[in-house]
Design a protein around this motif. Sequence first.
Motif, PDB file in Angstrom:
ATOM      1  N   GLY A  69      41.926  -5.749   5.737  1.00  0.00           N
ATOM      2  CA  GLY A  69      40.571  -5.507   5.244  1.00  0.00           C
ATOM      3  C   GLY A  69      40.111  -4.080   5.445  1.00  0.00           C
ATOM      4  N   ILE A  70      41.037  -3.129   5.319  1.00  0.00           N
ATOM      5  CA  ILE A  70      40.683  -1.721   5.517  1.00  0.00           C
ATOM      6  C   ILE A  70      40.935  -0.945   4.237  1.00  0.00           C
ATOM      7  CG2 ILE A  70      41.100  -1.763   7.995  1.00  0.00           C
ATOM      8  CD1 ILE A  70      43.811  -0.453   7.489  1.00  0.00           C
ATOM      9  N   GLY A  71      40.270   0.193   4.117  1.00  0.00           N
ATOM     10  CA  GLY A  71      40.423   1.018   2.930  1.00  0.00           C
ATOM     11  C   GLY A  71      41.383   2.172   3.121  1.00  0.00           C
ATOM     12  N   ARG A  72      41.527   2.607   4.368  1.00  0.00           N
ATOM     13  CA  ARG A  72      42.409   3.739   4.647  1.00  0.00           C
ATOM     14  C   ARG A  72      43.022   3.552   6.027  1.00  0.00           C
ATOM     15  NH1 ARG A  72      40.073   7.272   8.218  1.00  0.00           N
ATOM     16  NH2 ARG A  72      37.845   7.049   8.535  1.00  0.00           N
ATOM     17  N   GLY A  73      44.061   4.323   6.304  1.00  0.00           N
ATOM     18  CA  GLY A  73      44.729   4.259   7.601  1.00  0.00           C
ATOM     19  C   GLY A  73      43.966   5.052   8.637  1.00  0.00           C
ATOM     20  N   ARG A  74      44.592   5.248   9.770  1.00  0.00           N
ATOM     21  CA  ARG A  74      43.923   5.925  10.872  1.00  0.00           C
ATOM     22  C   ARG A  74      43.827   7.429  10.655  1.00  0.00           C
ATOM     23  NH1 ARG A  74      48.568   5.143  15.411  1.00  0.00           N
ATOM     24  NH2 ARG A  74      50.130   6.443  14.422  1.00  0.00           N
ATOM     25  N   ALA A  75      42.836   8.016  11.327  1.00  0.00           N
ATOM     26  CA  ALA A  75      42.642   9.460  11.232  1.00  0.00           C
ATOM     27  C   ALA A  75      43.278  10.180  12.420  1.00  0.00           C
ATOM     28  CB  ALA A  75      41.158   9.792  11.158  1.00  0.00           C
ATOM     29  N   SER A  76      43.331   9.519  13.586  1.00  0.00           N
ATOM     30  CA  SER A  76      43.942  10.122  14.770  1.00  0.00           C
ATOM     31  C   SER A  76      44.962   9.152  15.355  1.00  0.00           C
ATOM     32  CB  SER A  76      42.867  10.458  15.810  1.00  0.00           C
ATOM     33  OG  SER A  76      42.239   9.268  16.249  1.00  0.00           O
ATOM     34  N   ASN A  77      45.817   9.657  16.233  1.00  0.00           N
ATOM     35  CA  ASN A  77      46.909   8.847  16.760  1.00  0.00           C
ATOM     36  C   ASN A  77      46.465   7.648  17.578  1.00  0.00           C
ATOM     37  OD1 ASN A  77      48.936  10.267  15.552  1.00  0.00           O
ATOM     38  ND2 ASN A  77      49.247  11.649  17.272  1.00  0.00           N
ATOM     39  N   ASP A  78      45.320   7.710  18.232  1.00  0.00           N
ATOM     40  CA  ASP A  78      44.899   6.620  19.102  1.00  0.00           C
ATOM     41  C   ASP A  78      43.924   5.651  18.434  1.00  0.00           C
ATOM     42  OD1 ASP A  78      42.898   8.477  18.933  1.00  0.00           O
ATOM     43  OD2 ASP A  78      42.296   8.343  21.023  1.00  0.00           O
ATOM     44  N   GLU A  79      43.651   5.826  17.164  1.00  0.00           N
ATOM     45  CA  GLU A  79      42.662   5.012  16.460  1.00  0.00           C
ATOM     46  C   GLU A  79      43.285   3.698  15.965  1.00  0.00           C
ATOM     47  OE1 GLU A  79      39.396   5.608  12.898  1.00  0.00           O
ATOM     48  OE2 GLU A  79      41.107   6.949  13.017  1.00  0.00           O
ATOM     49  N   ILE A  80      42.587   2.593  16.197  1.00  0.00           N
ATOM     50  CA  ILE A  80      42.992   1.286  15.668  1.00  0.00           C
ATOM     51  C   ILE A  80      42.013   0.933  14.565  1.00  0.00           C
ATOM     52  CG2 ILE A  80      43.245  -1.159  16.170  1.00  0.00           C
ATOM     53  CD1 ILE A  80      44.051  -0.400  18.995  1.00  0.00           C
ATOM     54  N   VAL A  81      42.544   0.768  13.351  1.00  0.00           N
ATOM     55  CA  VAL A  81      41.669   0.538  12.199  1.00  0.00           C
ATOM     56  C   VAL A  81      41.599  -0.919  11.776  1.00  0.00           C
ATOM     57  CG1 VAL A  81      41.921   2.886  11.328  1.00  0.00           C
ATOM     58  CG2 VAL A  81      43.492   1.110  10.560  1.00  0.00           C
ATOM     59  N   GLY A  82      42.530  -1.735  12.242  1.00  0.00           N
ATOM     60  CA  GLY A  82      42.534  -3.138  11.859  1.00  0.00           C
ATOM     61  C   GLY A  82      43.453  -3.945  12.749  1.00  0.00           C
ATOM     62  N   LYS A  83      43.379  -5.256  12.599  1.00  0.00           N
ATOM     63  CA  LYS A  83      44.217  -6.156  13.391  1.00  0.00           C
ATOM     64  C   LYS A  83      44.825  -7.213  12.483  1.00  0.00           C
ATOM     65  CE  LYS A  83      41.568  -5.631  17.616  1.00  0.00           C
ATOM     66  NZ  LYS A  83      41.039  -6.293  18.810  1.00  0.00           N
ATOM     67  N   LYS A 143      33.012  -0.488  11.876  1.00  0.00           N
ATOM     68  CA  LYS A 143      32.098  -0.083  10.812  1.00  0.00           C
ATOM     69  C   LYS A 143      31.191   1.048  11.278  1.00  0.00           C
ATOM     70  CE  LYS A 143      28.789  -1.848   7.433  1.00  0.00           C
ATOM     71  NZ  LYS A 143      28.772  -0.572   6.803  1.00  0.00           N
ATOM     72  N   GLU A 144      30.695   0.946  12.517  1.00  0.00           N
ATOM     73  CA  GLU A 144      29.848   2.012  13.062  1.00  0.00           C
ATOM     74  C   GLU A 144      30.620   3.323  13.144  1.00  0.00           C
ATOM     75  OE1 GLU A 144      28.507   0.532  16.808  1.00  0.00           O
ATOM     76  OE2 GLU A 144      27.156  -0.951  15.898  1.00  0.00           O
ATOM     77  N   LYS A 145      31.883   3.251  13.583  1.00  0.00           N
ATOM     78  CA  LYS A 145      32.694   4.458  13.714  1.00  0.00           C
ATOM     79  C   LYS A 145      32.964   5.083  12.341  1.00  0.00           C
ATOM     80  CE  LYS A 145      36.814   6.159  16.004  1.00  0.00           C
ATOM     81  NZ  LYS A 145      37.914   5.844  16.896  1.00  0.00           N
ATOM     82  N   VAL A 146      33.301   4.261  11.352  1.00  0.00           N
ATOM     83  CA  VAL A 146      33.562   4.771  10.006  1.00  0.00           C
ATOM     84  C   VAL A 146      32.304   5.379   9.405  1.00  0.00           C
ATOM     85  CG1 VAL A 146      34.160   4.068   7.650  1.00  0.00           C
ATOM     86  CG2 VAL A 146      35.526   3.259   9.561  1.00  0.00           C
ATOM     87  N   ASP A 147      31.158   4.737   9.604  1.00  0.00           N
ATOM     88  CA  ASP A 147      29.894   5.287   9.098  1.00  0.00           C
ATOM     89  C   ASP A 147      29.605   6.650   9.718  1.00  0.00           C
ATOM     90  OD1 ASP A 147      29.569   3.080   7.483  1.00  0.00           O
ATOM     91  OD2 ASP A 147      28.147   2.069   8.834  1.00  0.00           O
ATOM     92  N   ALA A 148      29.871   6.787  11.022  1.00  0.00           N
ATOM     93  CA  ALA A 148      29.668   8.074  11.693  1.00  0.00           C
ATOM     94  C   ALA A 148      30.598   9.137  11.129  1.00  0.00           C
ATOM     95  CB  ALA A 148      29.881   7.920  13.196  1.00  0.00           C
ATOM     96  N   GLN A 149      31.862   8.747  10.867  1.00  0.00           N
ATOM     97  CA  GLN A 149      32.822   9.695  10.290  1.00  0.00           C
ATOM     98  C   GLN A 149      32.390  10.115   8.889  1.00  0.00           C
ATOM     99  OE1 GLN A 149      36.467   7.493  10.515  1.00  0.00           O
ATOM    100  NE2 GLN A 149      36.999   8.271  12.547  1.00  0.00           N
ATOM    101  N   LEU A 150      31.915   9.171   8.087  1.00  0.00           N
ATOM    102  CA  LEU A 150      31.463   9.499   6.730  1.00  0.00           C
ATOM    103  C   LEU A 150      30.242  10.406   6.759  1.00  0.00           C
ATOM    104  CD1 LEU A 150      31.950   6.052   4.947  1.00  0.00           C
ATOM    105  CD2 LEU A 150      33.304   8.120   4.637  1.00  0.00           C
ATOM    106  N   LYS A 151      29.328  10.159   7.694  1.00  0.00           N
ATOM    107  CA  LYS A 151      28.134  11.006   7.819  1.00  0.00           C
ATOM    108  C   LYS A 151      28.538  12.418   8.223  1.00  0.00           C
ATOM    109  CE  LYS A 151      23.581  11.167  10.065  1.00  0.00           C
ATOM    110  NZ  LYS A 151      23.544  12.591  10.082  1.00  0.00           N
ATOM    111  N   GLU A 152      29.495  12.523   9.149  1.00  0.00           N
ATOM    112  CA  GLU A 152      29.980  13.829   9.584  1.00  0.00           C
ATOM    113  C   GLU A 152      30.615  14.589   8.417  1.00  0.00           C
ATOM    114  OE1 GLU A 152      33.480  15.503  12.500  1.00  0.00           O
ATOM    115  OE2 GLU A 152      32.391  13.697  13.134  1.00  0.00           O
ATOM    116  N   LEU A 153      31.413  13.891   7.603  1.00  0.00           N
ATOM    117  CA  LEU A 153      32.020  14.530   6.434  1.00  0.00           C
ATOM    118  C   LEU A 153      30.961  14.981   5.433  1.00  0.00           C
ATOM    119  CD1 LEU A 153      35.120  12.257   5.777  1.00  0.00           C
ATOM    120  CD2 LEU A 153      35.140  14.653   6.456  1.00  0.00           C
ATOM    121  N   ALA A 154      29.945  14.146   5.216  1.00  0.00           N
ATOM    122  CA  ALA A 154      28.869  14.517   4.293  1.00  0.00           C
ATOM    123  C   ALA A 154      28.108  15.725   4.810  1.00  0.00           C
ATOM    124  CB  ALA A 154      27.930  13.333   4.094  1.00  0.00           C
TER     125      ALA A 154
END
Length: 165
Positions: A69-83, A143-154
């Motif tokens: 249920g994810i749209g993209r893979g991880r951005a950093s080596n220690d990030e878990i994006v799904g299970k 979801k909170e982490k992805v929203d923060a990343q998207l806001k930072e990119l914007a």
Amino acid sequence: MASAAPPLGPQLGQRGLNVANFCKEFNKETGHFKQGVPLPTRISVKPDRTYDLEICSPTTAWLLKQAAGIGRGRASNDEIVGKLTVKHLYEIAKVKSRDKALQHVPLENICRNLIKTCRTLGIEVQYHDLDPVELKEFLVARKEKVDAQLKELADKKAAKMLRTT
């Protein structure tokens, strides 16, 4: 939905194939797939301008992302994006085992390759059933982490636009 528009039409036209017939056959063969699913396809063109069409199952990464249920893979080596569980991987391995390239490969080896791909994408593989409460907490935090990343990119994009004007 294959069409005669570029890039497919010109590439097949250069090889002397009837693009309209190819598109009709391809669309008939792939009609049971949902639109937008990436399907690796091999086309072998023969000297008499006939062809063999081999349509494989969707890509491994796409299947894993859909299952997690994810749209993209991880951005950093220690990030878990799904299970995912091993049951999910087994079902995906059964789908992939129908591909011509993997026909004589044991399911165990296909599953091992899926686990490696999961690590690359940042998907955690669990050997027991997912706890619904734990999964919900993970998804909310994710979801909170992805929203923060998207806001930072914007914000970065907006700052860049301000500097260039």
